[in-house]
Design a protein around this motif. Structure first.
Motif, mmCIF file in Angstrom:
data_model
loop_
_atom_site.group_PDB
_atom_site.id
_atom_site.type_symbol
_atom_site.label_atom_id
_atom_site.label_comp_id
_atom_site.label_asym_id
_atom_site.label_seq_id
_atom_site.Cartn_x
_atom_site.Cartn_y
_atom_site.Cartn_z
ATOM 1 N N UNK A 1 0.815 -1.211 0.000
ATOM 2 C CA UNK A 1 0.000 0.000 0.000
ATOM 3 C C UNK A 1 0.844 1.254 0.000
ATOM 4 N N UNK A 2 1.953 1.224 0.750
ATOM 5 C CA UNK A 2 2.844 2.392 0.795
ATOM 6 C C UNK A 2 3.464 2.644 -0.578
ATOM 7 N N UNK A 3 3.874 1.577 -1.265
ATOM 8 C CA UNK A 3 4.460 1.728 -2.608
ATOM 9 C C UNK A 3 3.422 2.270 -3.584
ATOM 10 N N UNK A 4 2.198 1.705 -3.506
ATOM 11 C CA UNK A 4 1.137 2.180 -4.397
ATOM 12 C C UNK A 4 0.795 3.636 -4.121
ATOM 13 N N UNK A 5 0.844 4.035 -2.850
ATOM 14 C CA UNK A 5 0.527 5.422 -2.502
ATOM 15 C C UNK A 5 1.586 6.376 -3.051
ATOM 16 N N UNK A 6 2.846 5.972 -2.986
ATOM 17 C CA UNK A 6 3.919 6.829 -3.527
ATOM 18 C C UNK A 6 3.812 6.963 -5.040
ATOM 19 N N UNK A 7 3.228 5.974 -5.711
ATOM 20 C CA UNK A 7 3.025 6.062 -7.156
ATOM 21 C C UNK A 7 1.773 6.860 -7.502
ATOM 22 N N UNK A 8 0.787 6.801 -6.600
ATOM 23 C CA UNK A 8 -0.495 7.445 -6.889
ATOM 24 C C UNK A 8 -0.456 8.951 -6.661
ATOM 25 N N UNK A 9 0.250 9.400 -5.637
ATOM 26 C CA UNK A 9 0.262 10.825 -5.310
ATOM 27 C C UNK A 9 0.841 11.685 -6.441
ATOM 28 N N UNK A 10 1.970 11.324 -7.048
ATOM 29 C CA UNK A 10 2.467 12.136 -8.175
ATOM 30 C C UNK A 10 1.495 12.160 -9.353
ATOM 31 N N UNK A 11 0.796 11.018 -9.587
ATOM 32 C CA UNK A 11 -0.153 10.965 -10.696
ATOM 33 C C UNK A 11 -1.328 11.893 -10.462
ATOM 34 N N UNK A 12 -1.755 12.014 -9.226
ATOM 35 C CA UNK A 12 -2.862 12.906 -8.917
ATOM 36 C C UNK A 12 -2.437 14.371 -8.996
ATOM 37 N N UNK A 13 -1.177 14.631 -8.675
ATOM 38 C CA UNK A 13 -0.681 16.011 -8.706
ATOM 39 C C UNK A 13 -0.383 16.478 -10.126
ATOM 40 N N UNK A 14 -0.027 15.548 -10.997
ATOM 41 C CA UNK A 14 0.321 15.882 -12.383
ATOM 42 C C UNK A 14 -0.524 15.033 -13.319
#
Length: 268
Positions: free
Chosen positions: A31-44
């Protein structure tokens, strides 16, 4: 000691709890790895390709962590309840009795721990006012012979401090001449009510703790029946069901002696 007995009775619980923790850690890491991938995608928005799949994986990880956390919590509560029950049984096994009448620390026979009767008797603790104990005694008289055959022994405990006088009917006192089996059983049946609690303050404290855990009012008369291995098999408010004991418990005699020692019913 209670924790060791808990491990013996449930040998795979620790293994299950270990794997639950491992799966929780794995899910949390994913979940932590997926969250680190998801946050940049939501920001950009330009990097939003595959965000849906990442979000789906994050949901699976969160669900897995929640599931295994629930299973771990359930196992932990079951372990704590079992350890607490075993600790209460150990305290019960250390309570002392004597054979014959006697008050306090004098009179009667030599005090001994309840645990010394393991494997030889099924105890029924009858606790309440002296009048309640006397009535329980009277109700047991029609079944004394059958109870004796099943190695049942009663522990009368008058919680109001009054003296108990448990007398058998004259017909029960009469003995035939000779050494036939009926005489032996009759003598055993008269010994059914000869146990006396010693250090009654400790008995009262143990009973009070049991009542609190069961949600029973402190002044309620109760009974507890023990298996031959000393564990509690049944309890209730009111008079002991002597007839039910006769119907449920196997006799302890002849070739059957010892064979059904562990078949006294489930443990509470």
């Amino acid at each position: 000691m209670a924790k060791i007995r808990s491990e013996v009775l449930s040998p795979f619980r620790s293994v299950r709890m270990f794997f639950y923790l491992a799966f929780m850690a794995s899910g949390a890491l994913g979940g932590l790895i997926a969250l680190t991938q998801l946050l940049p995608a939501l920001a950009n928005p330009a990097r939003a390709v595959g965000a849906a799949e990442t979000l789906k994986g994050l949901g699976i990880d969160v669900g897995a962590v929640s599931l295994f956390a629930f299973l771990y919590s359930r196992e932990s509560k079951a372990k704590d309840a079992q350890v607490a029950r075993l600790a209460r049984e150990e305290r019960l096994s250390r309570l002392k009795l004597r054979v014959g009448a006697g008050d306090g620390e004098s009179g009667g026979g030599r005090p001994f721990q309840l645990s010394e009767l393991r494997g030889t008797a099924r105890l029924v603790i009858v606790a309440g006012p002296a009048e309640f104990v006397a009535e329980s005694f009277r109700r047991s008289q029609p079944f004394l012979r059958e109870l004796a055959e099943r190695a049942v022994l009663a522990v009368p405990f008058a919680t109001d401090g009054n003296t108990l006088e448990l007398r058998f009917d004259e017909g029960e006192r009469e003995e035939k001449d000779g050494d036939d089996k009926d005489d032996i059983v009759a003598k055993k049946s008269r010994r059914l009510w000869q146990l006396t609690p010693v250090y009654t303050a400790e008995w009262a404290q143990w009973l009070d703790d049991q009542k609190k855990l069961a949600g029973v009012p402190p002044d309620s008369p109760v009974y507890l029946s023990l298996r031959m291995d000393g564990r509690v098999r049944g309890s209730g408010v009111g008079y002991p069901p002597w007839q039910a004991f006769v119907a449920q418990l196997p006799p302890v005699k002849g070739m059957w002696s010892g064979l059904f020692d562990g078949m006294d019913g489930r443990v509470l």
